[in-house]
Every structure is written in structure tokens, then in C-alpha cells.
Design a protein around this motif. Structure first.
Motif, PDB file in Angstrom:
ATOM      1  N   ALA A 204       0.832  -1.210   0.000  1.00 32.21           N
ATOM      2  CA  ALA A 204       0.000   0.000   0.000  1.00 32.21           C
ATOM      3  C   ALA A 204       0.864   1.257   0.000  1.00 32.21           C
ATOM      4  O   ALA A 204       0.593   2.214  -0.738  1.00 32.21           O
ATOM      5  CB  ALA A 204      -0.932  -0.016   1.207  1.00 32.21           C
ATOM      6  N   LEU A 205       1.923   1.260   0.814  1.00 35.12           N
ATOM      7  CA  LEU A 205       2.764   2.450   0.929  1.00 35.12           C
ATOM      8  C   LEU A 205       3.693   2.626  -0.269  1.00 35.12           C
ATOM      9  O   LEU A 205       4.226   3.723  -0.478  1.00 35.12           O
ATOM     10  CB  LEU A 205       3.583   2.382   2.222  1.00 35.12           C
ATOM     11  CG  LEU A 205       2.767   2.514   3.514  1.00 35.12           C
ATOM     12  CD1 LEU A 205       3.650   2.298   4.734  1.00 35.12           C
ATOM     13  CD2 LEU A 205       2.085   3.879   3.588  1.00 35.12           C
ATOM     14  N   ALA A 206       3.880   1.567  -1.051  1.00 35.19           N
ATOM     15  CA  ALA A 206       4.697   1.693  -2.259  1.00 35.19           C
ATOM     16  C   ALA A 206       4.007   2.581  -3.290  1.00 35.19           C
ATOM     17  O   ALA A 206       4.660   3.130  -4.181  1.00 35.19           O
ATOM     18  CB  ALA A 206       4.989   0.318  -2.857  1.00 35.19           C
TER      19      ALA A 206
ATOM     20  N   GLY B  15      11.733   9.158  -6.499  1.00 36.58           N
ATOM     21  CA  GLY B  15      11.272   7.845  -6.064  1.00 36.58           C
ATOM     22  C   GLY B  15      11.045   7.762  -4.574  1.00 36.58           C
ATOM     23  O   GLY B  15      11.233   8.726  -3.834  1.00 36.58           O
ATOM     24  N   ARG B  16      10.651   6.569  -4.141  1.00 33.36           N
ATOM     25  CA  ARG B  16      10.425   6.357  -2.706  1.00 33.36           C
ATOM     26  C   ARG B  16      10.943   5.004  -2.271  1.00 33.36           C
ATOM     27  O   ARG B  16      11.012   4.053  -3.060  1.00 33.36           O
ATOM     28  CB  ARG B  16       8.955   6.492  -2.345  1.00 33.36           C
ATOM     29  CG  ARG B  16       8.033   5.434  -2.910  1.00 33.36           C
ATOM     30  CD  ARG B  16       6.626   5.489  -2.311  1.00 33.36           C
ATOM     31  NE  ARG B  16       6.138   6.855  -2.139  1.00 33.36           N
ATOM     32  CZ  ARG B  16       5.038   7.163  -1.473  1.00 33.36           C
ATOM     33  NH1 ARG B  16       4.312   6.195  -0.910  1.00 33.36           N
ATOM     34  NH2 ARG B  16       4.635   8.410  -1.363  1.00 33.36           N
TER      35      ARG B  16
ATOM     36  N   ALA C 293      22.179   8.866   3.994  1.00 33.45           N
ATOM     37  CA  ALA C 293      21.985   8.179   2.715  1.00 33.45           C
ATOM     38  C   ALA C 293      21.281   9.065   1.698  1.00 33.45           C
ATOM     39  O   ALA C 293      20.949   8.601   0.603  1.00 33.45           O
ATOM     40  CB  ALA C 293      21.174   6.900   2.939  1.00 33.45           C
ATOM     41  N   GLY C 294      21.055  10.356   2.056  1.00 26.37           N
ATOM     42  CA  GLY C 294      20.365  11.251   1.148  1.00 26.37           C
ATOM     43  C   GLY C 294      18.872  11.023   1.112  1.00 26.37           C
ATOM     44  O   GLY C 294      18.213  11.298   0.105  1.00 26.37           O
ATOM     45  N   LEU C 295      18.317  10.533   2.233  1.00 26.29           N
ATOM     46  CA  LEU C 295      16.885  10.224   2.311  1.00 26.29           C
ATOM     47  C   LEU C 295      16.246  10.998   3.453  1.00 26.29           C
ATOM     48  O   LEU C 295      16.910  11.349   4.426  1.00 26.29           O
ATOM     49  CB  LEU C 295      16.679   8.721   2.539  1.00 26.29           C
ATOM     50  CG  LEU C 295      17.242   7.780   1.474  1.00 26.29           C
ATOM     51  CD1 LEU C 295      17.246   6.340   1.995  1.00 26.29           C
ATOM     52  CD2 LEU C 295      16.427   7.874   0.184  1.00 26.29           C
ATOM     53  N   ARG C 296      14.957  11.242   3.341  1.00 19.79           N
ATOM     54  CA  ARG C 296      14.220  11.856   4.441  1.00 19.79           C
ATOM     55  C   ARG C 296      12.945  11.057   4.694  1.00 19.79           C
ATOM     56  O   ARG C 296      12.284  10.592   3.767  1.00 19.79           O
ATOM     57  CB  ARG C 296      13.872  13.312   4.147  1.00 19.79           C
ATOM     58  CG  ARG C 296      12.931  13.525   2.985  1.00 19.79           C
ATOM     59  CD  ARG C 296      12.739  14.998   2.687  1.00 19.79           C
ATOM     60  NE  ARG C 296      11.857  15.195   1.545  1.00 19.79           N
ATOM     61  CZ  ARG C 296      10.550  15.374   1.646  1.00 19.79           C
ATOM     62  NH1 ARG C 296       9.980  15.371   2.830  1.00 19.79           N
ATOM     63  NH2 ARG C 296       9.812  15.533   0.559  1.00 19.79           N
TER      64      ARG C 296
ATOM     65  N   LEU D 218       8.620   2.128   7.249  1.00 17.25           N
ATOM     66  CA  LEU D 218       9.043   3.502   7.017  1.00 17.25           C
ATOM     67  C   LEU D 218       8.997   3.823   5.529  1.00 17.25           C
ATOM     68  O   LEU D 218       9.311   2.974   4.696  1.00 17.25           O
ATOM     69  CB  LEU D 218      10.477   3.711   7.516  1.00 17.25           C
ATOM     70  CG  LEU D 218      10.797   3.221   8.932  1.00 17.25           C
ATOM     71  CD1 LEU D 218      12.296   3.275   9.169  1.00 17.25           C
ATOM     72  CD2 LEU D 218      10.065   4.063   9.962  1.00 17.25           C
ATOM     73  N   VAL D 219       8.613   5.051   5.210  1.00 23.90           N
ATOM     74  CA  VAL D 219       8.629   5.531   3.830  1.00 23.90           C
ATOM     75  C   VAL D 219       9.579   6.719   3.771  1.00 23.90           C
ATOM     76  O   VAL D 219       9.464   7.650   4.575  1.00 23.90           O
ATOM     77  CB  VAL D 219       7.233   5.946   3.346  1.00 23.90           C
ATOM     78  CG1 VAL D 219       7.287   6.387   1.881  1.00 23.90           C
ATOM     79  CG2 VAL D 219       6.233   4.811   3.523  1.00 23.90           C
ATOM     80  N   ALA D 220      10.518   6.677   2.842  1.00 24.46           N
ATOM     81  CA  ALA D 220      11.498   7.754   2.699  1.00 24.46           C
ATOM     82  C   ALA D 220      11.613   8.157   1.242  1.00 24.46           C
ATOM     83  O   ALA D 220      11.325   7.367   0.339  1.00 24.46           O
ATOM     84  CB  ALA D 220      12.860   7.317   3.237  1.00 24.46           C
TER      85      ALA D 220
END
Length: 200
Positions: A42-44, A120-121, A156-159, A184-186
């Protein structure tokens, strides 16, 4: 046949209670596993026609679910020692129960960040670090607290943009009271910083 009694006046009742609890948790593991898969899917978000990298040694069900949604899926067991060269960018990266099992979670996150499309995510399912700590386990320092987790993603350049727990039916007696996973979604931030809060 002689039956021995464990020491303690109520030992047998204690043992049987523990056996019932263990059996209940065993029954709950497959259902929580399915809830984790459903939540990651779902979160993808919309994956139809998109390149998706699925990471993990035991994520075939997730890869099938992504493919059924129309994703172009590539699967790899280990980000740090892939069996074949990984060529990004990927629109979505899913990682199920593998980042926290990695010998170097920060390095794995950095590889993941490099492979991700700028828009992207990443969807990560990890063992719930705060619950594991409360239960006496010792998560990797890079994931053991919210500040450490945010710093590891940032390096890692993610938030972090979202987080959720795969909660079951509270009325079901076979369900554990709390989820053992955190999802987690980043997204990409466009920059990477050195994480000074943990090793690596």
C-alpha cells in the motif's frame, strides 16, 4: 513412567501458560507477516509500469504482489553483496526485514539511496527498534532510536515522510498486543551527509 515436577508450587501452571502464550505468538507470526506485506504494498503507491527493486532474502511474496500490480520488479537478496550489478535508478525500492539484519545498515541505506530515482520512494519494513529494546534485544545503533534512524536516512540522502505499524484486529485473541514491525517511507533529499551519530 515416572513424572518429575519442576521446582516451585505453581510451576506446571506457569509452564502451561507460557506454552499457550508461545503457541498464540506462533499463530500470530504468519498473520502479522501478511499485514506487513499488505502495508508495504500500500505504501509503495502506484507501481504499474515502474521499475521496482525488491530487497531481502525472503521477499518472494512481496515481489509477486508488486508484479501483479504491474511493476517491473528486480529482486536482490543483499544490497552490499548483490549477485549481479544493480543498475538504477529505480522508481521504488522495497526492503523487507533486511536493512536491520545487514552487517552495516548505514552502508546498505547509502547504496539504496544511490539506486533511487530523485522522485522515487523507499519503503522499509524493519523490526520495531523501540519494542526490541524494551524486550531486551540490542538493535544496531544506526536504527536503535528515532534520532539515530533519522540520521542514518539523512546520511543516505533520504528523508522520512511516513511511518506506520501493521496493526491487527484488536478483538482477535490470537494477535499480539503490539506489532513487532515498523514500516518507514522515505524519499530522496538530493544530498547526503556523513552520519556522526553512529558508526560508519
Amino acid at each position: 513412567r515416572r513424572r518429575t515436577r519442576p521446582p516451585g508450587g505453581d510451576s506446571w501452571s506457569h509452564v502451561t501458560a507460557r506454552l499457550r502464550e508461545t503457541a498464540s505468538l506462533r499463530e500470530a507470526i504468519p498473520s502479522e507477516r501478511q499485514r506487513v506485506l499488505d502495508l508495504v504494498l500500500a505504501l509503495a503507491g502506484r507501481v504499474s509500469g515502474r521499475r521496482v527493486l525488491d530487497v531481502g532474502a525472503d521477499s518472494s511474496a512481496l515481489a509477486r504482489g508488486l508484479a501483479q500490480e504491474g511493476a517491473q520488479v528486480e529482486s536482490v537478496r543483499d544490497l552490499l553483496e548483490p549477485a549481479f550489478p544493480l543498475r538504477g535508478p529505480f522508481d521504488v525500492v522495497t526492503a523487507l526485514d533486511c536493512i536491520d539484519d545487514s552487517k552495516d545498515p548505514e552502508a546498505a541505506l547509502r547504496v539504496l539511496g544511490k539506486l533511487l530515482h530523485p522522485r522515487g520512494r523507499v519503503v522499509l519494513a524493519i523490526a520495531h527498534p523501540w519494542r526490541a529494546t524494551a524486550a531486551g534485544a540490542t538493535p544496531h545503533p544506526a536504527l536503535a532510536s528515532l534520532p539515530a534512524l533519522l540520521a542514518s536516512l539523512r546520511s543516505a540522502g533520504l528523508r522520512l515522510v511516513d511511518a506506520a505499524e501493521p496493526v491487527g484486529d484488536p478483538g482477535a485473541s490470537s494477535e499480539p498486543p503490539e506489532s513487532r514491525h515498523l514500516v518507514l517511507v522515505a524519499e530522496r533529499t538530493g544530498r547526503r551527509t556523513r552520519n556522526r551519530g553512529t558508526s560508519g
